[in-house]
Design a protein around this motif. Structure first.
Motif, PDB file in Angstrom:
ATOM      1  N   ARG A   1       0.824  -1.226   0.000  1.00 38.81           N
ATOM      2  CA  ARG A   1       0.000   0.000   0.000  1.00 38.81           C
ATOM      3  C   ARG A   1       0.850   1.263   0.000  1.00 38.81           C
ATOM      4  O   ARG A   1       0.446   2.269  -0.562  1.00 38.81           O
ATOM      5  CB  ARG A   1      -0.974  -0.006   1.188  1.00 38.81           C
ATOM      6  CG  ARG A   1      -2.057  -1.057   1.048  1.00 38.81           C
ATOM      7  CD  ARG A   1      -3.227  -0.875   2.002  1.00 38.81           C
ATOM      8  NE  ARG A   1      -4.155  -1.980   1.817  1.00 38.81           N
ATOM      9  CZ  ARG A   1      -4.142  -3.105   2.549  1.00 38.81           C
ATOM     10  NH1 ARG A   1      -3.296  -3.245   3.557  1.00 38.81           N
ATOM     11  NH2 ARG A   1      -4.996  -4.075   2.279  1.00 38.81           N
ATOM     12  N   LEU A   2       2.014   1.227   0.637  1.00 37.75           N
ATOM     13  CA  LEU A   2       2.838   2.444   0.632  1.00 37.75           C
ATOM     14  C   LEU A   2       3.282   2.751  -0.799  1.00 37.75           C
ATOM     15  O   LEU A   2       3.219   3.903  -1.244  1.00 37.75           O
ATOM     16  CB  LEU A   2       4.050   2.276   1.569  1.00 37.75           C
ATOM     17  CG  LEU A   2       4.852   3.553   1.816  1.00 37.75           C
ATOM     18  CD1 LEU A   2       3.989   4.672   2.390  1.00 37.75           C
ATOM     19  CD2 LEU A   2       6.039   3.289   2.749  1.00 37.75           C
ATOM     20  N   ALA A   3       3.692   1.705  -1.517  1.00 32.95           N
ATOM     21  CA  ALA A   3       4.101   1.918  -2.915  1.00 32.95           C
ATOM     22  C   ALA A   3       2.924   2.394  -3.759  1.00 32.95           C
ATOM     23  O   ALA A   3       3.076   3.254  -4.635  1.00 32.95           O
ATOM     24  CB  ALA A   3       4.695   0.628  -3.481  1.00 32.95           C
ATOM     25  N   GLN A   4       1.725   1.875  -3.482  1.00 33.44           N
ATOM     26  CA  GLN A   4       0.537   2.317  -4.242  1.00 33.44           C
ATOM     27  C   GLN A   4       0.252   3.794  -3.987  1.00 33.44           C
ATOM     28  O   GLN A   4      -0.124   4.531  -4.896  1.00 33.44           O
ATOM     29  CB  GLN A   4      -0.684   1.496  -3.815  1.00 33.44           C
ATOM     30  CG  GLN A   4      -0.656   0.045  -4.270  1.00 33.44           C
ATOM     31  CD  GLN A   4      -1.634  -0.830  -3.476  1.00 33.44           C
ATOM     32  OE1 GLN A   4      -2.460  -0.346  -2.717  1.00 33.44           O
ATOM     33  NE2 GLN A   4      -1.513  -2.132  -3.651  1.00 33.44           N
ATOM     34  N   LEU A   5       0.422   4.229  -2.743  1.00 32.13           N
ATOM     35  CA  LEU A   5       0.046   5.601  -2.386  1.00 32.13           C
ATOM     36  C   LEU A   5       1.107   6.629  -2.763  1.00 32.13           C
ATOM     37  O   LEU A   5       0.777   7.737  -3.176  1.00 32.13           O
ATOM     38  CB  LEU A   5      -0.237   5.696  -0.878  1.00 32.13           C
ATOM     39  CG  LEU A   5      -1.588   5.141  -0.431  1.00 32.13           C
ATOM     40  CD1 LEU A   5      -1.617   4.933   1.079  1.00 32.13           C
ATOM     41  CD2 LEU A   5      -2.718   6.078  -0.841  1.00 32.13           C
ATOM     42  N   VAL A   6       2.388   6.284  -2.579  1.00 28.42           N
ATOM     43  CA  VAL A   6       3.425   7.316  -2.761  1.00 28.42           C
ATOM     44  C   VAL A   6       4.403   6.987  -3.884  1.00 28.42           C
ATOM     45  O   VAL A   6       5.298   7.786  -4.162  1.00 28.42           O
ATOM     46  CB  VAL A   6       4.208   7.564  -1.439  1.00 28.42           C
ATOM     47  CG1 VAL A   6       3.260   7.857  -0.294  1.00 28.42           C
ATOM     48  CG2 VAL A   6       5.137   6.408  -1.078  1.00 28.42           C
ATOM     49  N   GLY A   7       4.246   5.843  -4.553  1.00 34.05           N
ATOM     50  CA  GLY A   7       5.176   5.439  -5.615  1.00 34.05           C
ATOM     51  C   GLY A   7       6.293   4.578  -5.026  1.00 34.05           C
ATOM     52  O   GLY A   7       6.613   4.650  -3.841  1.00 34.05           O
ATOM     53  N   ARG A   8       6.894   3.775  -5.914  1.00 37.81           N
ATOM     54  CA  ARG A   8       7.846   2.763  -5.449  1.00 37.81           C
ATOM     55  C   ARG A   8       9.122   3.368  -4.860  1.00 37.81           C
ATOM     56  O   ARG A   8       9.644   2.899  -3.856  1.00 37.81           O
ATOM     57  CB  ARG A   8       8.191   1.841  -6.628  1.00 37.81           C
ATOM     58  CG  ARG A   8       8.828   0.567  -6.227  1.00 37.81           C
ATOM     59  CD  ARG A   8       8.523  -0.589  -7.144  1.00 37.81           C
ATOM     60  NE  ARG A   8       8.549  -0.274  -8.560  1.00 37.81           N
ATOM     61  CZ  ARG A   8       9.216  -1.004  -9.460  1.00 37.81           C
ATOM     62  NH1 ARG A   8       9.930  -2.035  -9.094  1.00 37.81           N
ATOM     63  NH2 ARG A   8       9.155  -0.695 -10.737  1.00 37.81           N
ATOM     64  N   GLY A   9       9.618   4.445  -5.501  1.00 34.92           N
ATOM     65  CA  GLY A   9      10.886   5.032  -5.046  1.00 34.92           C
ATOM     66  C   GLY A   9      10.779   5.586  -3.638  1.00 34.92           C
ATOM     67  O   GLY A   9      11.624   5.328  -2.773  1.00 34.92           O
ATOM     68  N   LYS A  10       9.731   6.375  -3.401  1.00 38.40           N
ATOM     69  CA  LYS A  10       9.560   6.979  -2.072  1.00 38.40           C
ATOM     70  C   LYS A  10       9.246   5.892  -1.041  1.00 38.40           C
ATOM     71  O   LYS A  10       9.721   5.951   0.092  1.00 38.40           O
ATOM     72  CB  LYS A  10       8.440   8.021  -2.139  1.00 38.40           C
ATOM     73  CG  LYS A  10       8.476   9.023  -1.051  1.00 38.40           C
ATOM     74  CD  LYS A  10       9.675   9.972  -1.155  1.00 38.40           C
ATOM     75  CE  LYS A  10       9.969  10.603   0.184  1.00 38.40           C
ATOM     76  NZ  LYS A  10      11.205  11.398   0.206  1.00 38.40           N
ATOM     77  N   ALA A  11       8.438   4.896  -1.466  1.00 43.39           N
ATOM     78  CA  ALA A  11       8.102   3.807  -0.540  1.00 43.39           C
ATOM     79  C   ALA A  11       9.378   3.077  -0.120  1.00 43.39           C
ATOM     80  O   ALA A  11       9.593   2.805   1.058  1.00 43.39           O
ATOM     81  CB  ALA A  11       7.122   2.835  -1.194  1.00 43.39           C
ATOM     82  N   LEU A  12      10.234   2.801  -1.093  1.00 40.25           N
ATOM     83  CA  LEU A  12      11.476   2.094  -0.756  1.00 40.25           C
ATOM     84  C   LEU A  12      12.363   2.950   0.137  1.00 40.25           C
ATOM     85  O   LEU A  12      12.989   2.453   1.076  1.00 40.25           O
ATOM     86  CB  LEU A  12      12.212   1.678  -2.033  1.00 40.25           C
ATOM     87  CG  LEU A  12      11.712   0.347  -2.608  1.00 40.25           C
ATOM     88  CD1 LEU A  12      12.221   0.117  -4.018  1.00 40.25           C
ATOM     89  CD2 LEU A  12      12.120  -0.831  -1.717  1.00 40.25           C
ATOM     90  N   GLU A  13      12.394   4.272  -0.131  1.00 39.38           N
ATOM     91  CA  GLU A  13      13.203   5.143   0.736  1.00 39.38           C
ATOM     92  C   GLU A  13      12.709   5.041   2.183  1.00 39.38           C
ATOM     93  O   GLU A  13      13.496   4.862   3.118  1.00 39.38           O
ATOM     94  CB  GLU A  13      13.138   6.604   0.254  1.00 39.38           C
ATOM     95  CG  GLU A  13      14.024   7.522   1.099  1.00 39.38           C
ATOM     96  CD  GLU A  13      13.935   8.997   0.704  1.00 39.38           C
ATOM     97  OE1 GLU A  13      13.503   9.306  -0.426  1.00 39.38           O
ATOM     98  OE2 GLU A  13      14.296   9.834   1.559  1.00 39.38           O
ATOM     99  N   LEU A  14      11.392   5.126   2.365  1.00 36.47           N
ATOM    100  CA  LEU A  14      10.844   5.081   3.733  1.00 36.47           C
ATOM    101  C   LEU A  14      11.058   3.720   4.381  1.00 36.47           C
ATOM    102  O   LEU A  14      11.402   3.630   5.556  1.00 36.47           O
ATOM    103  CB  LEU A  14       9.355   5.434   3.709  1.00 36.47           C
ATOM    104  CG  LEU A  14       9.044   6.907   3.432  1.00 36.47           C
ATOM    105  CD1 LEU A  14       7.553   7.116   3.185  1.00 36.47           C
ATOM    106  CD2 LEU A  14       9.507   7.780   4.592  1.00 36.47           C
ATOM    107  N   ILE A  15      10.850   2.644   3.616  1.00 33.80           N
ATOM    108  CA  ILE A  15      10.975   1.295   4.185  1.00 33.80           C
ATOM    109  C   ILE A  15      12.444   0.951   4.475  1.00 33.80           C
ATOM    110  O   ILE A  15      12.763   0.346   5.490  1.00 33.80           O
ATOM    111  CB  ILE A  15      10.323   0.255   3.247  1.00 33.80           C
ATOM    112  CG1 ILE A  15       8.795   0.447   3.240  1.00 33.80           C
ATOM    113  CG2 ILE A  15      10.660  -1.178   3.676  1.00 33.80           C
ATOM    114  CD1 ILE A  15       8.049  -0.322   2.157  1.00 33.80           C
ATOM    115  N   LEU A  16      13.348   1.374   3.586  1.00 30.50           N
ATOM    116  CA  LEU A  16      14.769   1.007   3.776  1.00 30.50           C
ATOM    117  C   LEU A  16      15.478   1.870   4.806  1.00 30.50           C
ATOM    118  O   LEU A  16      16.408   1.409   5.474  1.00 30.50           O
ATOM    119  CB  LEU A  16      15.520   1.062   2.434  1.00 30.50           C
ATOM    120  CG  LEU A  16      14.994   0.124   1.337  1.00 30.50           C
ATOM    121  CD1 LEU A  16      15.899   0.155   0.113  1.00 30.50           C
ATOM    122  CD2 LEU A  16      14.845  -1.308   1.837  1.00 30.50           C
ATOM    123  N   THR A  17      15.064   3.130   4.953  1.00 29.87           N
ATOM    124  CA  THR A  17      15.711   3.984   5.976  1.00 29.87           C
ATOM    125  C   THR A  17      15.013   3.866   7.320  1.00 29.87           C
ATOM    126  O   THR A  17      15.597   4.187   8.358  1.00 29.87           O
ATOM    127  CB  THR A  17      15.679   5.478   5.577  1.00 29.87           C
ATOM    128  OG1 THR A  17      14.314   5.898   5.474  1.00 29.87           O
ATOM    129  CG2 THR A  17      16.421   5.743   4.277  1.00 29.87           C
TER     130      THR A  17
END
Ligand code: CO8
Length: 258
Positions: free
Chosen positions: A146-162
């Motif tokens: 859902r995070l990738a759906q809402l904010v896009g994959r790049g931003k979702a990965l930034e939030l999940i990885l950091t």
């Protein structure tokens, strides 16, 4: 009671997660209570819409209860992730509008819960994030999807990885939050105002709109199964044991990659 329900004259069911001593973290009893309330909302025509919030000013929900999943087997972890995913899917598919009123920390399972709602309104002091990586873990209640759906994959990965926490304003700027208000009172007021507007529309059109929008994000087509599998894989690592122990002992974890 970890889940409090109140009902007002407009037909709104206000569901409040209430474990203030644990920043409203989702333990098993809370998840079960939430499931019961949502199932009831599906069936009871008195309830026309749901506002989901957290008790107090400090937290919406600070995540799944970390103290409850320190000694899971891989199979138990997989089952728990799938159980949580199915509850959040029930919320996402609710034919009645569900608004998250976010009043403070919405982290991990709390951010995932807010994302399962149809929209999110937050106070200025709200903080969003998927900090599971700090525990040697990954999101397990649908957050990777859902995070990738809402904010896009790049931003979702930034939030999940950091594992970074972001402010309500930042969350709004990336599309995670619909509106930001100043105070708790303004939050409740705006959530009700939006709900009341939706409740003047045709209930069938509302339900069918939710169904049609959600059809583009099919549960089966996405990576929920992979999320549950990888969540389970993370829970049997030394890093996960170290991450959760460090949280409980209030110290920084030392990860070894094992
Ligand atoms: N679980 C259990 N207890 C919690 C949690 C939590 N997620 N968050 C806070 N608490 C407890 C604290 O342990 C503390 O208890 P005590 O007073 O007994 O020590 C109390 O709440 C107050 O918290 P703090 O003293 O830490 O308050 P601060 O203002 O200093 O910090 C924070 C607030 C930054 C929110 C901090 O509490 C924190 O980092 N919490 C953890 C956030 C987190 O990592 N959340 C993600 C959890 S993992 C997850 O959600 C995975 C979802 C999928 C799960 C699948 C199920 C198996």
């Amino acid at each position: 009671m970890p889940v409090i329900k109140t009902h007002n004259s407009s037909g709104t069911l206000v569901v409040t997660i209430s474990r203030p001593d644990a920043l409203n973290a989702l333990n098993e009893a809370t998840m079960n209570g939430l499931r019961d309330v949502i199932q009831e909302a599906y069936q009871n025509d008195t309830y026309r819409g749901i506002i989901l919030t957290g008790d107090g000013e400090k937290a919406f929900v600070a995540g799944a209860d970390i103290k409850e999943f320190t000694s899971l087997t891989k199979e138990q972890a997989f089952e728990l992730a799938q159980k949580g995913q199915s509850l959040f899917k029930l919320i996402e598919d609710c034919p009645k509008p569900v608004i998250a009123a976010v009043n403070g920390f919405a982290l991990g399972g709390g951010c995932e819960l807010a994302m399962a709602c149809h929209m999110r309104i937050a106070t200025e002091n709200a903080k969003f994030g998927q900090p599971e990586v700090n525990l040697g873990l990954i999101p397990g209640y649908g957050g990777t999807q859902r995070l990738a759906q809402l904010v896009g994959r790049g931003k979702a990965l930034e939030l999940i990885l950091t594992g970074d926490m972001i402010s309500a304003q930042e969350a709004k700027a990336i599309g995670l939050v619909n509106h930001v208000v100043g105070t708790r009172a303004e939050l409740d007021e705006l959530a009700q105002k939006i709900m009341d507007k939706i409740l003047t529309k045709g209930p069938l059109a509302v339900a069918l709109s939710i169904k049609a929008v959600n059809a583009g994000y099919g549960f089966e087509k996405n990576g929920y199964q992979a999320e549950a599998e990888n969540f389970a894989a993370a829970t049997v690592t030394d890093d996960f044991r170290e991450g959760t122990t460090a949280f409980i002992e209030k110290r920084k974890p030392v990860f070894t990659g094992k």
